[in-house]
Design an enzyme around this catalytic site. Structure first.
Site, short mmCIF file in Angstrom:
data_model
loop_
_atom_site.label_atom_id
_atom_site.label_comp_id
_atom_site.label_asym_id
_atom_site.label_seq_id
_atom_site.Cartn_x
_atom_site.Cartn_y
_atom_site.Cartn_z
N ASP A 29 29.81 92.33 59.18
CA ASP A 29 30.54 92.19 60.44
C ASP A 29 31.81 93.02 60.39
O ASP A 29 32.80 92.63 59.76
CB ASP A 29 30.88 90.72 60.71
N ASP A 57 22.11 86.49 66.31
CA ASP A 57 23.24 86.25 65.42
C ASP A 57 24.12 85.15 65.99
O ASP A 57 24.57 85.24 67.13
CB ASP A 57 24.04 87.55 65.26
#
Length: 203
Positions: free
Chosen positions: A34, A175
């Protein structure tokens, strides 16, 4: 069979090498990275140098999730030898085709990502072009802080129907807040890759 991408953002950074060793032994499919710029999302995480160190330390493939505004400025830095795909948010760029093409030129899979509030039809112009589509099941930057949004299952179902009807070839990824309690319904609707962090790392 669905692939699992382990989100490293949810884990401790102090002993990252130990976590990577454990994940390697567990034969995980992907490491979900991320990238956060504190603008598109509040936090900062996974700068390019740290990500390069991870790529050099382990051969587990990297699934790059760019939660940054104007991603074109950073795409090249994350096209590492172990990077399989680079995902950019539909909401974060005004030049979506250009940025996706930039990723493809680097011989990486180009992924477009949409927030929970963004409809599928926003992607109509790139469905025949992208390699992957990620649907967020929490708002970006809210990992471990917001509940799973169950309506994401209908988005996955729609994307799956579209690729069958139009012979598109993209993979579908989700996600946010994914656990053993909600994974099956997503897979049943066509999910190919599930991102999970705190649940896998038991935090």
């Amino acid at each position: 069979m669905v692939k699992i991408a382990t989100s490293l953002h949810s884990g401790p950074k102090l002993h990252m090498s130990e976590i990577l060793d454990q994940l390697k032994k567990a034969d995980v499919d992907l490491l979900h990275i991320d990238v956060m710029d504190s603008i598109f999302v509040p936090e900062i995480d996974f700068g390019s140098n740290f990500t390069k160190e991870i790529s050099q330390y382990t051969d587990i493939p990297l699934d790059i999730h760019m939660m940054v505004n104007n991603p074109s400025r950073l795409i090249n830095e994350y096209a590492l030898s172990t990077t399989t795909d680079i995902g950019i948010h539909y909401e974060a760029t005004q030049q979506l085709h250009r940025d996706l093409f930039q990723i493809k030129q680097l011989n990486k899979k180009a992924e477009v990502i949409i927030n929970p509030g963004t409809p599928i039809n926003s992607l109509s112009a790139v469905l025949n072009f992208v390699d992957q589509i990620m649907v967020m099941s929490v708002d970006p930057g809210c990992s471990g802080k917001s509940p799973f949004i169950p309506e994401v299952a209908s988005k996955i179902k729609k994307l799956n129907q579209l690729r069958k009807e139009k012979n598109y070839h993209y993979l579908i990824e989700a996600d946010g807040g994914i656990t053993d309690k909600n994974l099956k319904v997503l897979v049943d609707n066509g999910l190919d890759i599930a991102v999970s962090g705190s649940f896998i790392l038991r935090l």
